[in-house]
Design a protein around this motif. Sequence first.
Motif: not given
Length: 98
Positions: A1-14, A87-98
Amino acid sequence: MDITVEELKKRIESGEKINLIDVREDYEYEDDNIGGQLIPLGELPHRIHEIEDLKDEEILVHCRSGKRSETAQRFMQSQGFTNVRNVIGGMLAYRELD
C-alpha cells in the motif's frame, strides 16, 4: 500500500522514526532532500544489503515524481522486503504542501 505526501509530512513533523529511502540521483538529493537515506535506483541492486535488516519493517521509498520509487518498491518486494510503501507524487508533490 502506498503512502501520501500528506501522511509522510505529518509523520516527519511528529518526529516519528521512519525508514525513508530516497532513490533519486546524488545531484537531486543535494538540491533538495527530506532526510532519507540516499540509494539511487541504479545502485539499489548492488546496495540492497545496506538495508537488509529492514526486510520486515515499514520502508518508505521516494523519488522526484513517484515513478522510480515505484520501480524500487517492486524490486525490493522481489527481494523479500515485506512492507515497502511508495510515496505518491514524490518530491514534486511533497514540495507543493509548503
